[in-house]
Design a protein around this motif. Structure first.
Motif, PDB file in Angstrom:
ATOM      1  N   ARG A  25       0.832  -1.195   0.000  1.00 27.61           N
ATOM      2  CA  ARG A  25       0.000   0.000   0.000  1.00 27.61           C
ATOM      3  C   ARG A  25       0.877   1.260   0.000  1.00 27.61           C
ATOM      4  O   ARG A  25       0.588   2.235  -0.688  1.00 27.61           O
ATOM      5  CB  ARG A  25      -0.893   0.026   1.236  1.00 27.61           C
ATOM      6  CG  ARG A  25      -2.094  -0.880   1.145  1.00 27.61           C
ATOM      7  CD  ARG A  25      -3.203  -0.230   0.325  1.00 27.61           C
ATOM      8  NE  ARG A  25      -4.432  -0.989   0.460  1.00 27.61           N
ATOM      9  CZ  ARG A  25      -4.828  -1.922  -0.372  1.00 27.61           C
ATOM     10  NH1 ARG A  25      -4.110  -2.226  -1.432  1.00 27.61           N
ATOM     11  NH2 ARG A  25      -5.953  -2.575  -0.179  1.00 27.61           N
ATOM     12  N   HIS A  26       1.944   1.230   0.796  1.00 24.81           N
ATOM     13  CA  HIS A  26       2.787   2.412   0.940  1.00 24.81           C
ATOM     14  C   HIS A  26       3.839   2.537  -0.161  1.00 24.81           C
ATOM     15  O   HIS A  26       4.287   3.633  -0.475  1.00 24.81           O
ATOM     16  CB  HIS A  26       3.481   2.395   2.306  1.00 24.81           C
ATOM     17  CG  HIS A  26       2.544   2.562   3.454  1.00 24.81           C
ATOM     18  ND1 HIS A  26       1.984   1.491   4.128  1.00 24.81           N
ATOM     19  CD2 HIS A  26       2.022   3.671   4.040  1.00 24.81           C
ATOM     20  CE1 HIS A  26       1.184   1.937   5.086  1.00 24.81           C
ATOM     21  NE2 HIS A  26       1.191   3.242   5.052  1.00 24.81           N
ATOM     22  N   GLY A  29       2.638   3.136  -5.054  1.00 25.70           N
ATOM     23  CA  GLY A  29       2.602   4.409  -5.771  1.00 25.70           C
ATOM     24  C   GLY A  29       3.985   4.958  -6.032  1.00 25.70           C
ATOM     25  O   GLY A  29       4.268   5.500  -7.111  1.00 25.70           O
ATOM     26  N   LEU A 149      -6.502   5.085  -7.616  1.00 28.61           N
ATOM     27  CA  LEU A 149      -6.457   3.980  -6.659  1.00 28.61           C
ATOM     28  C   LEU A 149      -5.503   2.882  -7.125  1.00 28.61           C
ATOM     29  O   LEU A 149      -4.764   2.310  -6.323  1.00 28.61           O
ATOM     30  CB  LEU A 149      -7.856   3.395  -6.472  1.00 28.61           C
ATOM     31  CG  LEU A 149      -8.821   4.174  -5.573  1.00 28.61           C
ATOM     32  CD1 LEU A 149     -10.219   3.588  -5.668  1.00 28.61           C
ATOM     33  CD2 LEU A 149      -8.348   4.155  -4.134  1.00 28.61           C
ATOM     34  N   CYS A 153      -2.185   4.072  -5.160  1.00 34.29           N
ATOM     35  CA  CYS A 153      -2.483   3.443  -3.873  1.00 34.29           C
ATOM     36  C   CYS A 153      -2.301   1.935  -3.871  1.00 34.29           C
ATOM     37  O   CYS A 153      -2.424   1.302  -2.822  1.00 34.29           O
ATOM     38  CB  CYS A 153      -3.908   3.779  -3.432  1.00 34.29           C
ATOM     39  SG  CYS A 153      -4.271   5.546  -3.398  1.00 34.29           S
ATOM     40  N   PHE A 155      -4.231  -0.432  -5.167  1.00 36.56           N
ATOM     41  CA  PHE A 155      -5.446  -1.227  -5.025  1.00 36.56           C
ATOM     42  C   PHE A 155      -5.651  -2.102  -6.257  1.00 36.56           C
ATOM     43  O   PHE A 155      -5.384  -1.678  -7.388  1.00 36.56           O
ATOM     44  CB  PHE A 155      -6.663  -0.316  -4.848  1.00 36.56           C
ATOM     45  CG  PHE A 155      -6.816   0.231  -3.450  1.00 36.56           C
ATOM     46  CD1 PHE A 155      -7.776  -0.273  -2.598  1.00 36.56           C
ATOM     47  CD2 PHE A 155      -5.977   1.227  -2.986  1.00 36.56           C
ATOM     48  CE1 PHE A 155      -7.920   0.209  -1.315  1.00 36.56           C
ATOM     49  CE2 PHE A 155      -6.093   1.728  -1.703  1.00 36.56           C
ATOM     50  CZ  PHE A 155      -7.071   1.216  -0.856  1.00 36.56           C
ATOM     51  N   ASP A 228      -8.655   2.128   5.174  1.00 34.60           N
ATOM     52  CA  ASP A 228      -7.511   2.179   4.274  1.00 34.60           C
ATOM     53  C   ASP A 228      -7.731   3.219   3.173  1.00 34.60           C
ATOM     54  O   ASP A 228      -6.788   3.906   2.760  1.00 34.60           O
ATOM     55  CB  ASP A 228      -7.214   0.801   3.676  1.00 34.60           C
ATOM     56  CG  ASP A 228      -8.423   0.160   3.028  1.00 34.60           C
ATOM     57  OD1 ASP A 228      -9.535   0.679   3.197  1.00 34.60           O
ATOM     58  OD2 ASP A 228      -8.247  -0.882   2.356  1.00 34.60           O
ATOM     59  N   LEU A 229      -8.987   3.363   2.705  1.00 32.20           N
ATOM     60  CA  LEU A 229      -9.267   4.392   1.708  1.00 32.20           C
ATOM     61  C   LEU A 229      -9.072   5.785   2.299  1.00 32.20           C
ATOM     62  O   LEU A 229      -8.515   6.679   1.645  1.00 32.20           O
ATOM     63  CB  LEU A 229     -10.696   4.246   1.189  1.00 32.20           C
ATOM     64  CG  LEU A 229     -11.023   3.026   0.336  1.00 32.20           C
ATOM     65  CD1 LEU A 229     -12.488   3.074  -0.108  1.00 32.20           C
ATOM     66  CD2 LEU A 229     -10.131   2.939  -0.881  1.00 32.20           C
ATOM     67  N   GLN A 231      -7.101   6.628   4.772  1.00 29.79           N
ATOM     68  CA  GLN A 231      -5.673   6.851   4.986  1.00 29.79           C
ATOM     69  C   GLN A 231      -4.956   7.195   3.689  1.00 29.79           C
ATOM     70  O   GLN A 231      -4.087   8.073   3.655  1.00 29.79           O
ATOM     71  CB  GLN A 231      -5.045   5.614   5.627  1.00 29.79           C
ATOM     72  CG  GLN A 231      -5.516   5.365   7.057  1.00 29.79           C
ATOM     73  CD  GLN A 231      -5.114   4.000   7.583  1.00 29.79           C
ATOM     74  OE1 GLN A 231      -4.508   3.196   6.877  1.00 29.79           O
ATOM     75  NE2 GLN A 231      -5.464   3.721   8.825  1.00 29.79           N
ATOM     76  N   GLU A 232      -5.321   6.515   2.601  1.00 29.87           N
ATOM     77  CA  GLU A 232      -4.687   6.795   1.320  1.00 29.87           C
ATOM     78  C   GLU A 232      -5.050   8.194   0.829  1.00 29.87           C
ATOM     79  O   GLU A 232      -4.219   8.912   0.273  1.00 29.87           O
ATOM     80  CB  GLU A 232      -5.082   5.749   0.281  1.00 29.87           C
ATOM     81  CG  GLU A 232      -4.485   4.381   0.517  1.00 29.87           C
ATOM     82  CD  GLU A 232      -2.970   4.404   0.531  1.00 29.87           C
ATOM     83  OE1 GLU A 232      -2.372   5.231  -0.181  1.00 29.87           O
ATOM     84  OE2 GLU A 232      -2.376   3.603   1.269  1.00 29.87           O
ATOM     85  N   ARG A 235      -3.064  10.645   2.801  1.00 29.74           N
ATOM     86  CA  ARG A 235      -1.657  10.604   2.371  1.00 29.74           C
ATOM     87  C   ARG A 235      -1.448  11.396   1.082  1.00 29.74           C
ATOM     88  O   ARG A 235      -0.520  12.195   0.971  1.00 29.74           O
ATOM     89  CB  ARG A 235      -1.216   9.156   2.171  1.00 29.74           C
ATOM     90  CG  ARG A 235       0.237   8.997   1.719  1.00 29.74           C
ATOM     91  CD  ARG A 235       0.603   7.542   1.544  1.00 29.74           C
ATOM     92  NE  ARG A 235      -0.083   6.911   0.443  1.00 29.74           N
ATOM     93  CZ  ARG A 235       0.314   6.999  -0.841  1.00 29.74           C
ATOM     94  NH1 ARG A 235       1.388   7.715  -1.153  1.00 29.74           N
ATOM     95  NH2 ARG A 235      -0.350   6.386  -1.794  1.00 29.74           N
ATOM     96  N   LEU A 236      -2.342  11.190   0.104  1.00 30.80           N
ATOM     97  CA  LEU A 236      -2.218  11.900  -1.163  1.00 30.80           C
ATOM     98  C   LEU A 236      -2.445  13.396  -0.976  1.00 30.80           C
ATOM     99  O   LEU A 236      -1.712  14.226  -1.536  1.00 30.80           O
ATOM    100  CB  LEU A 236      -3.222  11.341  -2.172  1.00 30.80           C
ATOM    101  CG  LEU A 236      -3.004   9.901  -2.642  1.00 30.80           C
ATOM    102  CD1 LEU A 236      -4.149   9.464  -3.548  1.00 30.80           C
ATOM    103  CD2 LEU A 236      -1.668   9.754  -3.367  1.00 30.80           C
TER     104      LEU A 236
END
Length: 439
Positions: A25-26, A29, A149, A153, A155, A228-229, A231-232, A235-236
């Motif tokens: 996840r981290h 991207g 996504l 991210c 996904f 998780d959505l 948090q992403e 983050r963005l």
């Protein structure tokens, strides 16, 4: 790769899967943006495939050889080798092979030793370029979010499909069309400037906002929250706010909105996974550090002269987060902010939320009258919250027969399990009151 696998420890497959998923996840991207910067935006699919293959290899090898000492560096190294294999197989890249190899070596070397500040900035710029490329106006809005996504991210298509209540095939088609648009229109892998920046930034912010909203209130599934959505999206948004090109008041307003709302996530569900109304939440569970960061971004957002919908929504969220309890909430201030928001965004959903604020200021009858205009518009007939709000107002007025009618309608329309559970509890309470009144 032995240099990053000193004294590996064999781990259960379940632990490896959870670690790989969280790490991916981290890192996804970052890896995709760097590969895209090296190979070109037209090779976006190749970059995604290489990164995905790196994760698959991790899932296959780590259970047997142990989790590497530096898992992120392992993924980076693996993605590098896979990319170089592609380079060596394709004639079109023969002339650039040495240059690409040098870039790859510098990238992976830094990832093992600790990022060099200058190179970390370059990676940040590449991620931002990819973000703007995903949100280019030639790509439809629904495809922009799916592409963000997938590329930014990490996904999968199935996860995206579940998040947005559609089929995996439909998401795959959206992604294919988005990549075709990138190739056909030769979308540049760059951060726009001048007159091109404001509309592109608007699109980027809207995509991040939609991503957060889907996480904050999932449209389907067992749980109303998909952290998780959220948090992403944060983050963005935070990465955008920290970069000179995105350091704008409305960017900070959006980050503030997301952080203030996300701060309340730990208290939105009870121990059994049921959703809790704002008035029933344990506010000691709210994330105070996240609230503080949200208020900081809200202060930064005040530096501009334009008030966006993000400013107004963040202001509403701040009123909730700073109130010690439900009764102490500054509902008059919230109503004033909704009045302003209705001018910027005259949507029926905003009108419905304003009606709730009005009911808290002037009583449920005033709220009912405000909702009537929304009902007459007919745009929210299939929106379960419209009927849930009507049911709540009727119950507050002790009109339990009408309240039960509206809540049953809401139950028919609600799709999230935890929301249906809450509505069922409210219906049972109305029926209990009716039984008491008739006895």
């Amino acid at each position: 790769m032995s240099q990053v696998q000193d004294r590996p420890e064999v781990a259960p497959a379940g632990d490896v899967s959870r670690l790989a998923d969280r790490l991916f996840r981290h890192e996804a991207g970052k890896l995709v943006s760097v590969l895209t910067g090296i190979f070109g935006i037209d090779r976006l699919q190749m970059a995604e495939d290489v990164v995905q293959e790196a994760l698959i290899r991790a899932l296959k090898t780590w259970p047997f050889y142990g989790i590497p000492e530096n898992p992120a560096a392992w993924l980076t190294q693996t993605a590098k080798h896979l990319a170089l294999d592609i380079v060596r197989r394709e004639k079109n890249f023969r002339e650039k092979e040495s240059q690409i190899a040098v870039s790859m070596e510098r990238w992976t070397g830094d990832s093992q030793k600790g990022e060099d500040p200058r190179f970390e900035t370059e990676i940040g710029d590449q991620a931002l370029r990819l973000m703007f490329a995903c949100c280019h106006p030639v790509i439809p809005q629904e495809s922009q979010t799916a592409l963000a996504l997938k590329t930014l991210c990490g996904f999968g298509t199935l996860e995206i499909a579940k998040a947005f209540l559609t089929s995996e095939a439909a998401i795959a088609k959206r992604l294919t069309r988005a990549r075709q648009k990138i190739r056909e229109h030769q979308v540049p892998f760059e951060i726009p400037s001048g007159d091109e920046l404001p509309p592109r930034l608007t699109s980027v912010l809207q995509t991040i906002y939609l991503l957060f909203n889907e996480g904050y209130k999932a449209s389907s599934g067992d749980g109303v929250v998909k952290e998780d959505l959220c948090q992403e999206a944060i983050r963005l948004g935070s990465a955008l706010a920290e970069h000179p090109v995105g350091n704008r008041p409305r960017t900070h307003a959006l980050v503030a909105l997301m952080q203030l709302n996300a701060a309340r996530l730990p208290a939105r569900m009870d121990a059994s996974g049921g959703i809790l109304r704002l008035r029933d939440q344990d506010r000691t569970l709210w994330d105070r550090s996240l609230i503080a960061r949200g208020l900081m971004h809200l202060a930064h957002s005040a530096e501009g002269e334009t008030v966006s919908e993000y400013h107004l929504q963040a202001g509403i969220a701040a009123c909730h987060c700073t109130a010690p309890d439900y009764e102490s909430t500054d509902w008059s201030r919230i109503l004033s902010l909704y009045d302003q928001l209705a001018l910027v965004d005259p949507s029926p959903v905003v009108a419905l939320n304003r009606a709730v604020a009005l009911a808290n200021v002037e009583g449920p009858q005033a709220g009912m009258e405000a909702v009537e205009a929304v009902v007459e518009g007919g745009q929210l007939d299939a929106y379960y919250l419209l009927h849930a709000v009507l049911g709540e107002f009727e119950a507050q007025l002790s009109h339990f027969q009408s309240a039960a009618h509206h809540i049953r309608k809401a139950l028919q329309l609600a799709e999230v399990t935890s929301e249906r559970t809450l509505l069922s509890e409210r219906l049972q309470e109305c029926e209990r009151q009716l039984a008491l009144a008739s006895s």
